[in-house]
Design a protein around this motif. Structure first.
Motif, mmCIF file in Angstrom:
data_model
loop_
_atom_site.group_PDB
_atom_site.id
_atom_site.type_symbol
_atom_site.label_atom_id
_atom_site.label_comp_id
_atom_site.label_asym_id
_atom_site.label_seq_id
_atom_site.Cartn_x
_atom_site.Cartn_y
_atom_site.Cartn_z
ATOM 1 N N LEU A 337 -5.728 3.034 1.582
ATOM 2 C CA LEU A 337 -5.963 2.924 3.028
ATOM 3 C C LEU A 337 -7.446 2.737 3.331
ATOM 4 O O LEU A 337 -7.820 1.918 4.171
ATOM 5 C CB LEU A 337 -5.427 4.168 3.744
ATOM 6 N N ALA A 339 -9.692 1.475 1.378
ATOM 7 C CA ALA A 339 -10.178 0.195 0.860
ATOM 8 C C ALA A 339 -10.035 -0.895 1.909
ATOM 9 O O ALA A 339 -10.875 -1.783 2.003
ATOM 10 C CB ALA A 339 -9.420 -0.188 -0.399
ATOM 11 N N GLY A 340 -8.980 -0.811 2.697
ATOM 12 C CA GLY A 340 -8.777 -1.816 3.726
ATOM 13 C C GLY A 340 -9.869 -1.800 4.762
ATOM 14 O O GLY A 340 -10.338 -2.839 5.212
ATOM 15 N N SER A 343 -13.479 -2.796 3.116
ATOM 16 C CA SER A 343 -13.692 -4.165 2.668
ATOM 17 C C SER A 343 -14.178 -5.077 3.780
ATOM 18 O O SER A 343 -14.823 -6.076 3.536
ATOM 19 C CB SER A 343 -12.390 -4.718 2.107
#
Lengths: 358, 464, 192
Positions: A337, A339-340, A343
């Motif tokens: 979660l 990482a979204g 990024s």
């Protein structure tokens, strides 16, 4: 090939309820960092739980590995010795195909001569994109989040917070309790509450989930929590604080014992471990006060024979090994979660706790 | 020398308990005329605009020289004082080496002279040699050299027996003991005021009892000493708790020669700020819960908020304000404690204690005035006449401050209506460790005149 | 609920589904070893409809599974928010079987690439085939559908929306122009 597995006409493919409602847009994850549990809403908690369900499914696959975080550098920076939490994060990150860098900084930044900020800048220069940090000083992950440009995941700070532990505890309770909910359930956290980041984080998540939470321990190890309970009640986050084991355990649905550390004797908070075990240890006799199917939990590592009797820890009511497995799923869910959000590089105010990302 | 004309301002003179519209004229550094305006002449002048007051006196500031010039020097500390409206500053003796003998005093006086600042530098000497709490420092020699009191600040006078002797000995010298009241056995490793906020944040609790117990001890010893040495005087610095202030209130009522001060940060801020709240104590109220109230607007664990004594509850801050209002607290002292980034930009629990506060003192006090918790005249009194009375004749201001015609001008002019944003750049102090950085404060200082010379002058062309 | 130009009605979807079911059985020369795996989320109800049609026509029950390709997407770094994981539920043992992937729209081909990556982590099928309701062109990968309900020429500035009773409350396919979104990247829906 073995027989037909499914009946096409009647089989229900598992589609989570959220997808059933037409045109429903699932609410996504907004937090760039996970530093505390206090900023998580009931919706956030639910999202973490559902994502962890998916991760449990991944863990059950023949190849328990997916490429979701391929090419992503997850750096695990631990300023406190801890095998289980570190390994749990490492396994979680690797299951998502992340590149894992492990840094054991066993000494505090001060004795090492390099400040935390310098260390964070260094690991970032070495390619860290997500940082899992454990530190003995409360609040240290917030300082890390101020300088780190990616996501910071608190792996435990001082006495303050251990968000992934609280979330895996909630996940374990929800998966083991009839009805799949902790709402209205009597949950007891027993032991050294004062020094426990696990207890503090669980207070936030369990009161948010509507549990009937009880904190129990010797008065010297509950200091300050009566004040919190008073404010909590006014804010609709009710919990009980008591030194009576009997009152706490009676008809409990879940009993979570906390680790007691030897240093507590030196600072005069307790007379002796023997006396602690005799008065507050979770024995089979005490557990009998709780509901017959009450769950026994412990964040580990355990001092068997002190805060928990060996027969209780290994007994039929114990879900302690479940907690370990669920820990990997929860940490996978959170890494995924976060990482979204990370990024996109759109995280707002880097310092703010679990701040909305857009 | 300095010339200055301020027409149509609000004058405050605590020595004659007078405030109102007026004008002043300074010629060659002398306050030549003070004119109080009446009736229609005064039209349009109110207390909310430009104010002229006697220069402020800070009983408690850490100038870090000698020993930690990276954090502050006498020169930068005096510049910061002037920017804050202070014209007299008492340096604390916890330098390296400790100010426990006249040589160190001479050294900082030399530094003050070299700085060219007209701000008056005074100093407290240490109570014990090296502030070890065990052997009395050279109190008599220090008194002869001109210290204005004795303090082991940074820590309490550890030994009750040394405190007892020091009170008696200093009393005979006509000087106060300035104690930092803290029972260290209750604060070992402590990080934040023990209570709701520290419990939630997992910070080691700093109980109010540590201050109350120390004040109790000090008052008991004072009562004992004063029977034999009537000149003995105790000044309790930076009181922060309702309970300790109540003890002082009762001691004063019983006639004990005790005085005390509170800091701007303890009367305006509270432990909520460590959680990330940025509202003043009176906005939080006694039952404030920043989590419930959705008041968390900044990152928690800001190390600039780590201070000794710790920021207390909003209720304690309100008690500090009440103590100022009723005279229990005699003065506002800044406890200006500059630190380097190396010492502050670390984990909360590892950070050095202290707030760089001499430049933001006026702004915080005015916030309390604006909120109705203090009158302007009482606030100015606590920054001028209050501390002057404690210093007595050891300041060049001779125990009194006022807008006295014919005297060397020693005053500050500030505009209550003008807010300024605190920033590292705008702080003259080398210590940028202020929790107020990024925030607006009222009462921008326009001019500070000390001993007849301009000590600080705002860049009016660019800033107004 | 629908706002664009309608290119398939509920009835057309029903007929296309039946046709797809015939083609699949024909290509496999029966239903032995056949597995239908729908790609979350609209591929799943489509796969079930195809299986139901096969049952009706052939009297054979073909197993159906659901595949969530979220973790295999190659565009995670492009989306603003992590897609919500919907879950994978595969009939056990895909080894040696003919897996027919079912999806609603074939576009860039990236979803199918991800689905094949995911599938091979579960085993080694004899063959993987692809059935889609709509093929709108603009492939970015060398991927071709075996069975297509309807070929629809589109431009990249258009959006094809498939609505199904099970997920959206009604059946229909529509096409609409997108003005603001230059790239076919959505927060919640897989690309392609």
């Amino acid at each position: 090939m073995s027989a037909v597995i499914d009946d096409a006409a009647t089989t229900d493919v598992v589609v989570p309820s959220v997808d059933v409602a037409p045109e429903s847009q699932p609410v996504g994850w907004r937090h760039r960092h996970l530093l505390d549990v206090d900023g998580l809403t009931a919706i956030d908690l639910d999202l973490v739980m559902r994502t962890a369900d998916a991760m449990r499914e991944v863990l059950a696959r023949p190849i328990a590995k997916v490429p979701a975080l391929r090419g992503r550098n997850v750096t695990i920076l631990f300023y406190e010795a801890s095998t289980r939490t570190r390994v749990s994060f490492e396994v979680a990150a690797k299951n998502l195909s992340a590149d894992v860098v492990n840094i054991a900084a066993a000494t505090s930044s001060v004795t090492k001569g390099e400040s935390l900020i310098d260390t964070i800048r260094t690991v970032e220069a070495l390619g860290a994109q997500m940082l899992v940090i454990r530190h003995s000083v409360s609040g240290a992950p917030y300082l890390a989040a101020e300088v780190f440009s990616g996501s910071v995941l608190n792996g435990g700070d001082g006495w303050h917070a251990h968000p992934t532990q609280a979330l895996l505890d909630l996940y374990t309770m929800r998966s083991r309790l009839d009805g799949g909910s902790v709402a209205g359930r009597k949950i007891v956290i027993l032991g050294d509450v004062l020094h426990s980041r696990v207890a503090r984080s669980n207070i936030w998540s369990l009161t948010a989930a509507g549990a009937d939470l009880w904190l129990c321990g010797p008065p010297t190890l509950l200091r300050g929590f009566e004040a919190w309970a008073g404010r909590g009640a006014a804010a609709g986050r009710r919990f009980h604080v008591t030194s009576s084991v009997e009152d706490a355990l009676r008809d409990a649905d879940v009993v979570m014992a906390l680790r007691i550390q030897r240093e507590r004797m030196a600072s005069g908070l307790l007379p002796s471990l023997r006396e602690y075990a005799a008065r507050y240890g979770l024995t089979a006799a005490r557990l009998a006060l709780a509901k017959p199917a009450a769950l026994v939990m412990h964040p580990g590592p355990m001092n068997e024979g002190v805060e928990i009797a060996a027969e209780v820890a290994a007994g039929p009511q114990s879900v302690i090994t479940d907690q370990v497995t669920n820990g990997v799923a929860i940490r996978m869910a959170l890494l995924y979660l976060l990482a979204g959000v990370a990024s996109t590089g759109s995280g707002a105010s880097p310092a703010a706790n679990a701040s909305p990302a857009a | 020398m300095t010339d200055l004309d301020i027409g149509r301002a609000w004058l405050v003179d605590p020595t004659v308990a007078r405030e109102g519209p007026g004008e002043i004229v300074v010629r060659d550094g002398i306050l030549e005329a003070v004119t109080w305006l009446e009736r229609e002449e005064a039209d349009g002048i109110d207390a909310g605009g430009v104010v002229v007051a006697p220069g402020f006196i800070d009983l408690h500031a850490h100038l870090r020289e000698p020993g930690n010039e990276d954090a502050e020097t006498v020169a930068s500390g005096l510049a910061a004082a002037a920017h804050g409206g202070f014209t007299t500053v008492c340096a604390m003796p916890n330098t390296t080496p400790t100010l426990d003998e006249p040589g160190v005093l001479a050294r900082i006086r030399t530094a003050a002279a070299a700085s060219g600042s007209p701000v008056e530098l005074l100093a407290h000497g240490a109570v014990s040699t090296g502030r070890d709490g065990e052997t009395l420092a050279a109190l008599g020699e220090l008194a002869d050299a001109g210290v204005v009191g004795f303090s082991d600040d940074g820590a309490p006078v550890r030994s009750a027996s040394i405190l007892r002797n020091a009170l008696a000995y200093a009393g005979a010298l006509g000087l106060p003991i300035v104690d930092h009241p803290e029972d260290p056995t209750l604060t070992d490793g402590a990080e934040a005021n023990e209570g709701f906020v520290s419990t939630v944040l997992g910070l080691r609790g700093w109980p109010t009892a540590a201050e109350e117990a120390a004040v109790g001890r000090d008052l008991a010893i004072l009562a004992d000493v004063v029977r034999d040495v009537p000149g003995a005087r105790l000044h309790l610095t930076h009181l922060s708790t309702a309970a300790a202030l109540e003890l002082v209130r009762r001691a004063k009522a019983a006639g004990l020669p005790v005085t005390c001060d509170v800091t701007p940060h303890h009367l305006a801020l509270s432990d909520e700020w460590i959680a990330g709240a940025r509202r003043f104590a009176w906005e939080a109220g006694e039952e404030g819960d920043p989590w419930r109230d959705d008041a968390l607007v900044a990152a928690p664990y800001g190390s600039s908020l780590r201070v000794n004594p710790p920021l207390r509850t909003p209720a304690d801050a309100l008690a500090c304000l009440a103590a100022l209002a009723d005279g229990t607290a005699d003065a506002i002292a800044t406890d200006h404690a500059p630190h380097t980034e190396v010492d502050k930009m670390v984990e909360f629990g590892e950070a050095a204690n202290g707030i760089s506060g001499i430049e933001t003192a006026l702004g915080l006090v005015l916030e309390a005035v604006d909120a109705g918790h203090l009158t302007l005249s009482r606030a100015i009194e606590a920054l001028t006449a209050g501390p002057a009375a404690i210093l007595g004749r050891r300041s060049r201001r001779n125990g009194s401050v006022g807008l006295v015609e014919g005297a060397l001008a020693d005053l500050v002019v500030f505009d209550r209506a003008e807010r300024w944003m605190v920033s590292a750049d705008r702080l003259a102090s080398r210590g940028k460790n202020s929790p107020l950085i990024g925030l607006d404060l009222p009462g921008r200082v326009l001019v500070t005149i000390a001993g007849g010379q301009v000590a600080y002058e705002a860049d009016l062309v660019t800033a107004r | 609920m629908m706002s664009g130009r309608r290119i398939m009605t509920a009835d057309e979807i029903r007929r296309a589904t039946i046709r797809l079911s015939h083609e699949i059985v024909e290509k496999q020369a029966g239903t032995d070893g056949l597995l239908l795996i729908g790609i979350q989320r609209r591929g799943v109800p489509l796969a079930r409809r195809i299986a139901a049609a096969i049952l009706e026509n052939e009297g054979a029950r073909v197993p159906v599974g659901a595949l969530d390709i979220t973790f295999y997407r190659d565009d995670l770094s492009l989306v603003a928010q992590q897609p919500v994981v919907k879950g994978t539920e595969l009939p056990s043992g895909i080894d040696g079987r003919t897996v027919v992937l079912v999806d609603d729209v074939l576009y860039t081909g990236r979803t199918i690439r991800a689905a094949m990556d995911a599938l091979v982590d579960f085993g080694r099928p004899q063959a993987i085939r692809l059935a889609v309701l709509v093929d709108r062109g603009h492939r970015e990968l060398p991927i071709r559908a075996d069975h297509v309900g309807k070929n629809v020429p589109t431009s990249r500035e258009e959006l094809v929306r498939v609505h199904l009773e099970e997920t959206d409350g009604e059946d229909g396919v529509e096409i609409e122009r997108i003005v603001d979104v230059p790239e076919p990247v959505g927060a919640g829906e897989p690309v392609g």
